[in-house]
Enzyme design. Structure first.
Site, PDB file in Angstrom:
ATOM      1  N   ASP B 145       0.862  -1.182   0.000  1.00  0.00           N
ATOM      2  CA  ASP B 145       0.000   0.000   0.000  1.00  0.00           C
ATOM      3  C   ASP B 145       0.899   1.232   0.000  1.00  0.00           C
ATOM      4  O   ASP B 145       1.529   1.547   1.006  1.00  0.00           O
ATOM      5  CB  ASP B 145      -0.905   0.019   1.249  1.00  0.00           C
ATOM      6  CG  ASP B 145      -1.976  -1.075   1.212  1.00  0.00           C
ATOM      7  OD1 ASP B 145      -1.778  -2.076   0.497  1.00  0.00           O
ATOM      8  OD2 ASP B 145      -2.997  -0.921   1.909  1.00  0.00           O
ATOM      9  N   LYS B 208      -6.930   3.244  -3.248  1.00  0.00           N
ATOM     10  CA  LYS B 208      -7.340   3.230  -1.843  1.00  0.00           C
ATOM     11  C   LYS B 208      -7.541   4.656  -1.380  1.00  0.00           C
ATOM     12  O   LYS B 208      -6.779   5.548  -1.785  1.00  0.00           O
ATOM     13  CB  LYS B 208      -6.245   2.511  -1.043  1.00  0.00           C
ATOM     14  CG  LYS B 208      -6.393   2.524   0.459  1.00  0.00           C
ATOM     15  CD  LYS B 208      -5.282   1.689   1.123  1.00  0.00           C
ATOM     16  CE  LYS B 208      -5.240   1.898   2.624  1.00  0.00           C
ATOM     17  NZ  LYS B 208      -4.135   1.159   3.278  1.00  0.00           N
ATOM     18  N   LYS B 244     -10.252   0.061  -2.399  1.00  0.00           N
ATOM     19  CA  LYS B 244     -10.145  -0.146  -0.955  1.00  0.00           C
ATOM     20  C   LYS B 244     -10.433   1.145  -0.195  1.00  0.00           C
ATOM     21  O   LYS B 244      -9.572   2.011  -0.109  1.00  0.00           O
ATOM     22  CB  LYS B 244      -8.741  -0.664  -0.590  1.00  0.00           C
ATOM     23  CG  LYS B 244      -8.526  -0.840   0.917  1.00  0.00           C
ATOM     24  CD  LYS B 244      -7.158  -1.439   1.245  1.00  0.00           C
ATOM     25  CE  LYS B 244      -6.883  -1.444   2.746  1.00  0.00           C
ATOM     26  NZ  LYS B 244      -5.541  -1.949   3.088  1.00  0.00           N
TER      27      LYS B 244
END
Lengths: 289, 308
Positions: B145, B208, B244
């Site tokens: 991430d 995300k 996400k």
């Protein structure tokens, strides 16, 4: 020109009290309250299990903070509630009369309610000394027992004695650092919601006291079964209701406190009312070598 | 050489052509998702799907190996009193904790996501960020991430942000890359949309919303805009990109609303942990309590569930 005395009366909307706010029931349901002659007094929120669930969440969130508040301050806040109630004495007398009380009985109930709050305000920083103990043990330990609040207390308050009975259950629980959810008297619920307004103006943190109105038959099982409730109080319950409460409460081993045939005028002024919603923690501390 | 090869195949799109976002429309659409009523059997299925989509996360300066092991244990044993529970999709930790998570999750089919690239601010040089990424990958992370450089993005240096994502993707190799836009610092939905397009064209496998360190974190509005960007990207390129939302989704009810939004924006193909994740630390317990409530009929207490 309209005459002054033709003014339209402003009727009060009685809502429930959860987490320091006054929402309507999430269910949108109501029940109607009538006086002896069949006139409508008010539409009351018919609280649902989800209102109760929300109230438990609010009570749980408020619990650790309230328990950590100093005993002295809890007493001061209880005293403050009494002051606020005194200031609105006439309103409560009027509401009790509206629900069928005589003037004399109504005045007596409100006065006693105020005095009851003062009584438990005084006990807030004293019950610990009375109920805690240093225990004799047959080993080299300093052994002592102290009280801790049970946690979240759900109470089915008395149907009769709607104001004094509710305050006699609420005051000792919060004096001892618990947070609570009270179901108001079903037949005389007006004072309970007005009392929520008093609480709201008395430095009681939101969530410490939550008050619902609704049907006892519908909510009793919820009060008894919720896993996040640590103690449940019922008052003047039938044998069947008491049995239901005790069975459902067994799931998470709640304290079950039955207050039957209590004369709220004379029997509720004692520190054991506080002790009922306390846990005893005993500590063994080694001494010597 | 590989870096150049990747670079030549990816083009920074013309972001001035990215459509503007109708904010009022987004708010109304989001409000509609929240009116859907998902009950009984459908609710149970939704709750289980949510569990399987969770990236169980701990990203604190005070994280210890013990805390990470405890969280991994929770990832494996969500609540043994309930049979037939799925496990979570992944655990999400700092790069230095990846090896701890890897040991703890040995033999279990749970991904290890690691934040990298000077998380959460992203305020470092490219070489440090690439080292950070490689360290996490070498330690055994299966998903990375990364955070974008918001300062560069806000000052209009889109090329820098694009190249950075491309470079990090290259450093990841086969490891899945999720690109964190940190929408709370982007300010407007238009910029969220633009950043989404940029990240997807740069090769993001997932986009995300947030690090969880900035408020507001994930909101339904921001997530909807990103989902719409994914939908358009899929139409233009045929490539699926995952989504996400992370931070601030702590109740089962809210998570169900997100699923409704996902279903109605991207359709069934995205309704799997492969294409949708929740970044959350406390959501799992609320979902478990709801599932327990469905099976016992009694409202639950956090006292009877393992700690987050």
């Amino acid at each position: 020109m309209a005459k002054q005395n033709e003014r339209i009366a402003v009727a009060k909307t009685y809502k429930i009290y959860i987490g320091g706010k006054f929402p309507r029931t999430e269910s949108g349901r109501y029940f109607t309250l009538e006086d002896g002659e069949g006139n409508v007094i008010a539409n009351m929120c018919r609280g649902s299990r989800k209102d109760f669930r929300n109230a438990v969440v609010a009570a749980r969130n408020a619990q650790s903070g309230w328990a950590k508040t100093s005993a002295y301050l809890r007493g001061q806040i209880l005293y403050r509630i009494a002051e606020m109630l005194e200031g609105r004495r006439e309103q409560f007398v009027a509401e009790l009369k509206l629900q069928g009380s005589t003037k004399r009985a109504a005045e007596k109930e409100v006065d006693q309610s105020i005095d009851r709050l003062i009584y438990f305000a005084g006990w807030a920083d004293k019950y610990q000394q009375v109920f805690s103990s240093v225990n004799p043990v047959a080993s080299s330990h300093f052994n002592f027992s102290v009280l801790e609040p049970t946690g979240v207390v759900a109470m089915l308050t008395p149907d009769e004695s709607s104001l004094l009975g509710m305050i006699s259950n609420l005051a000792p629980a919060i004096a001892g650092g618990n947070t609570c959810i009270a179901l108001a008297s079903e037949s005389m619920p007006l004072c309970a919601i007005s009392f929520a307004e008093v609480l709201h103006a008395s430095d009681v943190p939101g969530g410490v006291v939550n008050i619902l109105t609704g049907l006892r038959s519908e909510l009793t099982s919820q009060f008894a079964s919720h896993m996040d409730v640590n103690a449940v109080i019922y008052c003047d319950a039938s044998e069947a209701v008491a049995k239901t409460v005790q069975e459902l409460a067994a799931d998470n081993i709640k304290h079950v406190i039955g207050r039957d045939r209590v004369d709220w005028n004379s029997d509720a002024e004692n520190p054991y009312m506080i002790r009922d919603t306390q846990e005893v923690k005993t500590t063994w501390h080694p001494i010597g070598t | 050489m590989a870096l150049n090869a990747v670079k030549t195949s990816l083009q920074l799109p013309d972001l001035s052509r990215v459509p503007a976002v109708d904010e009022v429309g987004v708010n109304e659409r989001v409000a509609r998702f929240q009116t859907r009523s998902i009950k009984t059997a459908s609710k149970v299925e939704a709750l289980k799907l949510i569990l399987s989509m969770i990236d169980l996360t701990t990203l604190e300066g005070q994280d210890t190996p013990g805390k990470v092991r405890q969280m991994c244990q929770k990832a494996i044993h969500l609540h043994d009193a309930l049979p037939d529970l799925p496990h979570v999709a992944a655990v999400c930790v700092y790069p230095t904790m990846v090896h701890v998570a890897k040991d703890a999750l040995k033999g279990h089919n749970i991904n290890i996501a690691s934040v990298a690239t000077a998380f959460p601010s992203g305020m470092s040089t490219l070489s440090v960020k690439l080292d950070d990424t490689r360290m996490a990958v070498d330690a055994g992370a299966t998903e990375i991430d990364m955070v974008i450089s918001r300062g560069k993005f806000l000052s209009g240096d889109y090329r820098y942000v694009f190249d950075e994502i491309v470079a990090v993707k290259e450093a990841c190799g086969d490891v899945h890359l999720k690109v964190i836009l940190e929408t709370g610092e982007l300010g407007t939905l238009d910029r969220v949309r633009r950043a989404s397009v940029l990240a997807m064209y740069a090769g993001a496998d997932f986009i995300k919303t947030s690090t969880g360190k900035i408020q507001p974190a994930a909101t339904m509005q921001v997530t909807l805009v990103m989902l719409q960007a994914i939908s358009d990207f899929y139409r233009e390129t045929g490539k699926m990109v995952g989504m996400k939302p992370a931070g601030g989704i702590s109740t089962a009810k809210l998570a169900v609303h997100y699923l409704v939004m996902l279903r109605e924006t991207l359709g069934n193909a995205w309704m799997t942990p492969e294409w949708f994740r929740f970044g959350a630390s406390t959501l799992a317990n609320d979902v478990l309590m709801q599932l327990m409530k469905q099976s016992t009929g009694v409202y639950q207490s956090a006292d009877y569930f393992s700690k987050d």
